[in-house]
Design an enzyme around this catalytic site. Structure first.
Site, PDB file in Angstrom:
ATOM      1  CG  ASP A 252      53.123 -20.351 -24.520  1.00 45.43           C
ATOM      2  OD1 ASP A 252      53.906 -19.336 -24.462  1.00 45.43           O
ATOM      3  OD2 ASP A 252      53.450 -21.438 -24.446  1.00 45.43           O
ATOM      4  CE  LYS A 255      53.942 -21.289 -27.958  1.00 40.69           C
ATOM      5  NZ  LYS A 255      54.106 -22.516 -27.077  1.00 40.69           N
ATOM      6  CG  HIS A 280      54.998 -16.720 -27.806  1.00 39.71           C
ATOM      7  ND1 HIS A 280      56.357 -17.030 -28.056  1.00 39.71           N
ATOM      8  CD2 HIS A 280      54.907 -17.274 -26.582  1.00 39.71           C
ATOM      9  CE1 HIS A 280      56.931 -17.390 -27.167  1.00 39.71           C
ATOM     10  NE2 HIS A 280      55.971 -17.700 -25.980  1.00 39.71           N
ATOM     11  CG  HIS A 306      56.405 -17.063 -20.769  1.00 41.98           C
ATOM     12  ND1 HIS A 306      55.802 -16.045 -21.371  1.00 41.98           N
ATOM     13  CD2 HIS A 306      56.564 -18.057 -21.735  1.00 41.98           C
ATOM     14  CE1 HIS A 306      55.511 -16.575 -22.690  1.00 41.98           C
ATOM     15  NE2 HIS A 306      56.095 -17.659 -22.819  1.00 41.98           N
ATOM     16  CG  HIS A 307      60.003 -17.610 -23.720  1.00 40.60           C
ATOM     17  ND1 HIS A 307      60.339 -18.858 -23.331  1.00 40.60           N
ATOM     18  CD2 HIS A 307      58.677 -17.450 -24.186  1.00 40.60           C
ATOM     19  CE1 HIS A 307      59.358 -19.654 -23.753  1.00 40.60           C
ATOM     20  NE2 HIS A 307      58.341 -18.792 -24.276  1.00 40.60           N
ATOM     21  CG  ASP A 335      56.486 -22.785 -20.752  1.00 39.05           C
ATOM     22  OD1 ASP A 335      55.640 -23.556 -21.104  1.00 39.05           O
ATOM     23  OD2 ASP A 335      56.964 -21.868 -21.460  1.00 39.05           O
TER      24      ASP A 335
HETATM   25  P1  C2E Z   1      57.251 -24.859 -25.700  1.00 41.89           P
HETATM   26  O1  C2E Z   1      57.549 -25.934 -26.387  1.00 41.89           O
HETATM   27  O2  C2E Z   1      56.258 -24.892 -24.623  1.00 41.89           O
HETATM   28  O3  C2E Z   1      58.744 -24.700 -24.820  1.00 41.89           O
HETATM   29  C1  C2E Z   1      58.857 -23.859 -23.836  1.00 41.89           C
HETATM   30  C2  C2E Z   1      60.345 -23.514 -23.537  1.00 41.89           C
HETATM   31  O4  C2E Z   1      61.031 -24.728 -22.871  1.00 41.89           O
HETATM   32  C3  C2E Z   1      61.320 -23.203 -24.628  1.00 41.89           C
HETATM   33  O5  C2E Z   1      61.195 -21.793 -24.793  1.00 41.89           O
HETATM   34  C4  C2E Z   1      62.703 -23.892 -24.139  1.00 41.89           C
HETATM   35  O6  C2E Z   1      63.191 -22.791 -23.288  1.00 41.89           O
HETATM   36  C5  C2E Z   1      62.183 -25.058 -23.282  1.00 41.89           C
HETATM   37  N1  C2E Z   1      62.499 -26.151 -24.166  1.00 41.89           N
HETATM   38  C6  C2E Z   1      61.432 -26.988 -24.816  1.00 41.89           C
HETATM   39  N2  C2E Z   1      61.935 -27.971 -25.196  1.00 41.89           N
HETATM   40  C7  C2E Z   1      63.376 -27.717 -25.172  1.00 41.89           C
HETATM   41  C8  C2E Z   1      64.295 -28.976 -25.579  1.00 41.89           C
HETATM   42  O7  C2E Z   1      64.330 -29.824 -26.326  1.00 41.89           O
HETATM   43  N3  C2E Z   1      65.715 -28.494 -24.863  1.00 41.89           N
HETATM   44  C9  C2E Z   1      65.908 -27.486 -24.054  1.00 41.89           C
HETATM   45  N4  C2E Z   1      67.066 -27.220 -23.698  1.00 41.89           N
HETATM   46  N5  C2E Z   1      64.755 -26.564 -23.743  1.00 41.89           N
HETATM   47  C10 C2E Z   1      63.720 -26.786 -24.241  1.00 41.89           C
HETATM   48  P2  C2E Z   1      61.737 -21.510 -26.403  1.00 41.89           P
HETATM   49  O8  C2E Z   1      63.137 -21.950 -26.871  1.00 41.89           O
HETATM   50  O9  C2E Z   1      62.090 -19.824 -26.024  1.00 41.89           O
HETATM   51  O10 C2E Z   1      60.448 -21.717 -27.244  1.00 41.89           O
HETATM   52  C11 C2E Z   1      59.343 -21.195 -27.156  1.00 41.89           C
HETATM   53  C12 C2E Z   1      58.290 -21.693 -28.002  1.00 41.89           C
HETATM   54  O11 C2E Z   1      58.719 -22.032 -29.269  1.00 41.89           O
HETATM   55  C13 C2E Z   1      58.135 -23.271 -27.588  1.00 41.89           C
HETATM   56  O12 C2E Z   1      57.206 -23.243 -26.463  1.00 41.89           O
HETATM   57  C14 C2E Z   1      57.817 -23.930 -28.860  1.00 41.89           C
HETATM   58  O13 C2E Z   1      56.304 -23.611 -29.056  1.00 41.89           O
HETATM   59  C15 C2E Z   1      58.238 -23.277 -30.042  1.00 41.89           C
HETATM   60  N6  C2E Z   1      59.691 -23.913 -30.478  1.00 41.89           N
HETATM   61  C16 C2E Z   1      60.809 -23.558 -29.803  1.00 41.89           C
HETATM   62  N7  C2E Z   1      61.795 -24.210 -30.516  1.00 41.89           N
HETATM   63  C17 C2E Z   1      60.947 -25.123 -31.458  1.00 41.89           C
HETATM   64  C18 C2E Z   1      61.432 -26.016 -32.580  1.00 41.89           C
HETATM   65  O14 C2E Z   1      62.590 -26.543 -32.767  1.00 41.89           O
HETATM   66  N8  C2E Z   1      60.463 -26.363 -33.237  1.00 41.89           N
HETATM   67  C19 C2E Z   1      59.050 -25.912 -33.266  1.00 41.89           C
HETATM   68  N9  C2E Z   1      58.093 -26.610 -34.077  1.00 41.89           N
HETATM   69  N10 C2E Z   1      58.679 -24.974 -32.119  1.00 41.89           N
HETATM   70  C20 C2E Z   1      59.771 -24.524 -31.340  1.00 41.89           C
HETATM   71  C1  SIN Z   2      53.452 -25.310 -26.368  1.00 40.92           C
HETATM   72  O1  SIN Z   2      54.253 -25.914 -27.144  1.00 40.92           O
HETATM   73  O2  SIN Z   2      53.555 -24.998 -25.602  1.00 40.92           O
HETATM   74  C2  SIN Z   2      51.876 -25.645 -26.846  1.00 40.92           C
HETATM   75  C3  SIN Z   2      51.391 -26.886 -26.836  1.00 40.92           C
HETATM   76  C4  SIN Z   2      50.737 -27.353 -25.500  1.00 40.92           C
HETATM   77  O3  SIN Z   2      49.730 -26.812 -25.120  1.00 40.92           O
HETATM   78  O4  SIN Z   2      51.281 -28.211 -25.161  1.00 40.92           O
HETATM   79 FE    FE Z   3      56.150 -19.058 -24.415  1.00 49.67          FE
HETATM   80 FE    FE Z   4      54.272 -23.101 -22.697  1.00 53.67          FE
END
Ligand code: C2E
Ligand code: SIN
Ligand code: FE
Ligand code: FE
Ligand code: SIN
Length: 391
Positions: A252, A255, A280, A306-307, A335
């Protein structure tokens, strides 16, 4: 153990080869694994561990035990155990770290009481293991700095435990002296990576490097399981793990290019914000662009993929199945697993059962079924990783 012969004397070519090898390893845990493996192989020793120094303590940093590997299905959990020993003369490892002197003990249960140290049998009791002979050597750098200690346990002669010889001491001492410099360098690499990660993700003071440490460790455990099932050679596995952990930790870093207002938004992202967030992957890959080292290539590949999702519905390139490089498929699961079991600024953590159900349901959709299967095989080990790197 690999097939290479254990020499009867210290042959210079062999020693230089090992030093050369150590200098190529970048990841600290891979390096410790390699050093310990090598020392044990020379002594035909059943077990061993390495402790690294942090201020006035030794931190238990790496362990190998062939007998317990055979006996325990989730043996790798032990690699993530975390305990410390104060540096003083009461324990064997503490004594060696304090004095800088090596110790060779033929039977730790018969230590005479003229010496200040004694053997701590709690590990033996916990695991029903019988430690007998121990060789403990300090890891000393050229600047007379004690970096830690290496401990080799129970050399074998046939099926029996024997005692360490002077040749064993000489060999492990040579290895320890050469390893120390490599260890310092690998520790520095780890610190530089953690600093990069702090810049990219940790602008929010609630965040720590724990997430990336966990994703790195989950990824290599899942990878190792897949590679073993496929019958890959131990050499290939070791080599890949070295790069994979570091590259997975950096998944990541892209980011760094995302603004705080999006990165730290304490709510769901709207469509425009999510489109920006998706950049990112490419930004991360760009950071490693123009470099041709294996580590850079792997880091770029993981940052970029990774996505992606196994069914082709992911981003940025909507790759599907085998079009997604295996490391990308592995880090995708590592992840998301960590994101789901953790609290984020925009969501609560999920209960364990729901996370596992989600991963099962997403097999063949978001995740590669082969990766999901390996994930469940090593799930107990992954839980130990979580304890080693808590938030
Ligand atoms: P991250 O928080 O490290 O999440 C990585 C991946 O975990 C997400 O990729 C998603 O596939 C999964 N994931 C995380 N939380 C949930 C959840 O509550 N439900 C489900 N079904 N899957 C989840 P994704 O969606 O491509 O997001 C990439 C990054 O974008 C996230 O990394 C986070 O940094 C940000 N992000 C995504 N959605 C939101 C959001 O609603 N609010 C904020 N503030 N950031 C977000
Ligand atoms: C993320 O949401 O993937 C970044 C924050 C962390 O290091 O947990
Ligand atoms: Fe990522
Ligand atoms: Fe991550
Ligand atoms: C790779 O992309 O690294 C290998 C692909 C695979 O083994 O499935």
């Amino acid at each position: 153990m690999s097939k290479s012969k254990s020499p009867e004397c210290l042959d210079l070519e062999n020693l230089l080869g090992i030093t050369e090898e150590l200098n190529h390893i970048k990841d600290i845990d891979s390096l410790l694994d390699h050093i310990l493996h090598n020392a044990r192989q020379f002594c035909k020793a059943e077990a061993g561990s390495i402790f690294l120094r942090e201020k006035d303590h030794l931190i238990f940093s790496y362990v190998q035990n062939d007998m317990l590997v055979k006996r325990e299905k989730n043996y790798n959990k032990r690699i993530y155990d975390k305990f410390t020993i104060p540096i003083n003369r009461e324990s064997i490892a503490g004594y060696v770290a304090d004095t800088g002197k090596a110790l060779k003990i033929d039977d730790v249960y018969i230590i005479n009481d003229t010496v200040p140290y004694s053997f701590n049998s709690s590990f033996d009791e916990m695991s029903s293991y019988r430690t007998k002979s121990i060789l403990t050597i300090p890891l000393i750098t050229s600047r007379d700095n004690i970096t830690g200690v290496i401990q080799i346990i129970n050399p074998q002669l046939g099926d029996d435990v024997t005692i360490f010889t002077d040749l064993h001491s000489q060999y492990v001492t040579f290895l320890a002296n050469n390893a120390s410099v490599a260890i310092e360098r690998a520790q520095m690499t780890r610190e530089i990576i953690l600093r990069m990660i702090r810049m990219a993700e940790l602008r929010d003071p609630k965040e720590t490097g724990a997430h990336v440490n966990r994703v790195g460790a989950y990824s290599i455990e899942i990878y190792q399981r897949i590679a073993q099932k496929r019958g890959d050679s131990p050499e290939t596995i070791r080599h890949t793990k070295d790069h994979l952990r570091i590259a997975a930790m950096l998944h990541d870093v892209g980011k760094v290019a995302i603004s705080d207002s999006i990165l730290k938004k304490p709510a769901r992202l709207d469509d425009d914000e999510f489109t920006i967030m998706q950049t990112h992957c490419a930004s991360g890959a760009d950071l490693f662009d123009g470099n041709v080292s294996e580590l850079d290539l792997l880091s770029a590949r993981i940052a970029l993929t990774h996505h992606e999702k196994f069914d082709g519905s992911g981003y940025p390139n909507a790759l599907e199945g085998g079009q997604i490089p295996l490391p990308g498929r592995i880090v995708a699961l590592a992840d998301v697993y960590d994101a789901l079991i953790s609290k984020r600024v925009y969501k609560e953590e999920w209960p364990d059962e729901e996370v596992l159900k989600y991963i099962t349901d997403q097999s063949g959709i978001h995740f590669d079924p082969e990766v999901v299967e390996a994930f469940f095989d090593v799930h107990e080990v992954l839980k130990a990783v979580g304890k080693r790197y808590p938030d």
